[in-house]
Design a protein around this motif. Structure first.
Motif, mmCIF file in Angstrom:
data_model
loop_
_atom_site.group_PDB
_atom_site.id
_atom_site.type_symbol
_atom_site.label_atom_id
_atom_site.label_comp_id
_atom_site.label_asym_id
_atom_site.label_seq_id
_atom_site.Cartn_x
_atom_site.Cartn_y
_atom_site.Cartn_z
ATOM 1 N N UNK A 1 9.037 3.785 -8.636
ATOM 2 C CA UNK A 1 8.383 4.198 -9.871
ATOM 3 C C UNK A 1 7.182 3.370 -10.269
ATOM 4 N N UNK A 2 6.662 2.566 -9.359
ATOM 5 C CA UNK A 2 5.599 1.622 -9.701
ATOM 6 C C UNK A 2 4.393 1.848 -8.790
ATOM 7 N N UNK A 3 3.313 2.362 -9.344
ATOM 8 C CA UNK A 3 2.112 2.625 -8.550
ATOM 9 C C UNK A 3 1.467 1.355 -8.013
ATOM 10 N N UNK A 4 1.797 0.213 -8.563
ATOM 11 C CA UNK A 4 1.282 -1.033 -7.999
ATOM 12 C C UNK A 4 1.831 -1.253 -6.597
ATOM 13 N N UNK A 5 3.031 -0.778 -6.343
ATOM 14 C CA UNK A 5 3.606 -0.886 -4.997
ATOM 15 C C UNK A 5 2.836 -0.003 -4.017
ATOM 16 N N UNK A 6 2.366 1.146 -4.488
ATOM 17 C CA UNK A 6 1.506 1.977 -3.645
ATOM 18 C C UNK A 6 0.223 1.228 -3.309
ATOM 19 N N UNK A 7 -0.361 0.599 -4.298
ATOM 20 C CA UNK A 7 -1.589 -0.167 -4.086
ATOM 21 C C UNK A 7 -1.380 -1.245 -3.035
ATOM 22 N N UNK A 8 -0.209 -1.867 -3.053
ATOM 23 C CA UNK A 8 0.101 -2.916 -2.079
ATOM 24 C C UNK A 8 0.404 -2.342 -0.694
ATOM 25 N N UNK A 9 0.904 -1.099 -0.665
ATOM 26 C CA UNK A 9 1.350 -0.502 0.597
ATOM 27 C C UNK A 9 0.210 -0.004 1.469
ATOM 28 N N UNK A 10 -0.933 0.306 0.877
ATOM 29 C CA UNK A 10 -2.035 0.863 1.654
ATOM 30 C C UNK A 10 -3.144 1.327 0.746
ATOM 31 N N UNK A 11 -3.978 2.193 1.264
ATOM 32 C CA UNK A 11 -5.135 2.685 0.522
ATOM 33 C C UNK A 11 -4.681 3.783 -0.447
ATOM 34 N N UNK A 12 -4.746 3.535 -1.763
ATOM 35 C CA UNK A 12 -4.329 4.563 -2.712
ATOM 36 C C UNK A 12 -5.096 5.869 -2.576
ATOM 37 N N UNK A 13 -6.328 5.818 -2.074
ATOM 38 C CA UNK A 13 -7.093 7.056 -1.903
ATOM 39 C C UNK A 13 -6.403 7.993 -0.925
ATOM 40 N N UNK A 14 -5.683 7.429 0.025
ATOM 41 C CA UNK A 14 -4.923 8.232 0.977
ATOM 42 C C UNK A 14 -3.514 8.510 0.453
#
Length: 210
Positions: free
Chosen positions: A113-126
């Motif tokens: 539930x945390x978009x910061x983890x997405x940011x850490x996981x890779x390129x948010x644009x993708x």
């Protein structure tokens, strides 16, 4: 920056410089709740519907308690439809209610539930594109507003913002536009440029005042 450009930027910020997040009642910070709320707003704004309706629908969802992915996923499909309808988002309400539920489930499953983890996981644009209902326009809207808290994406001016820049006589280049305002004002400038791209009267008022 030329005096003329300075005047135009000042008038843009003064007349049209409220971000869409602020308009929807989102106090944007780099924390899970506001980032998710911005994602919901970007989802709604990316449809072919008036921006004021999308903002009203986002407010209605949040007022109904759907302010984070867990609560969005726990809400029933009908509750989501009802909230969207309350905001006037009727043309796409059923499909969007389904997409919001599926998107919340993905965020809970993949990123807790945390978009910061997405940011850490890779390129948010993708990675944002993997969320149901978020296409290229949704990614642009999200990052246009998030650049204030995710500065690695600044200056972020999407095609619609660049159209607005051309309409008021500013450079049609993200890099050039990024030099026309302080870093903290870039989301406001981007929002203002989108508004003058969407509304010719607003563009005329800015140019006349500058």
């Amino acid at each position: 920056m030329s005096d003329k450009n300075q005047n135009v930027v000042r008038e843009l910020l003064d007349q049209q410089g409220t971000t869409f997040a602020s308009e929807a009642g989102i106090k944007l910070r780099n924390t899970p709740g506001p980032l998710y709320q911005l994602l919901v707003l970007a989802h709604l704004l990316s449809a072919r519907i008036r921006s004021d309706i999308a903002v009203a629908a986002a407010r209605a969802l949040f007022d109904a308690g759907m302010r984070d992915p867990r609560r969005m996923a726990e809400a029933s499909w009908q509750q989501r439809v009802d909230a969207l309808g309350e905001g006037g988002y009727r043309r796409y309400d059923e499909r969007t209610a389904t997409q919001l539920g599926e998107a919340a489930e993905l965020l809970n499953r993949e990123y807790r539930g945390d978009l910061r983890r997405m940011r850490e996981a890779g390129d948010p644009r993708k990675l944002l594109r993997e969320i149901n209902g978020i296409g290229p326009a949704g990614v642009d809207i999200f990052l246009r507003e998030a650049q204030g808290v995710w500065p690695e994406f600044a200056p972020y001016f999407d095609r619609k913002a660049l159209e607005g820049a051309e309409r008021v006589g500013l450079p049609r280049s993200a890099r050039s536009l990024g030099r026309l305002a302080d870093e903290e004002d870039l989301p406001r400038l981007a929002a203002a440029l989108v508004r003058v791209a969407l509304h010719a009267d607003a563009a005329r008022e800015v140019r006349a005042a500058a």
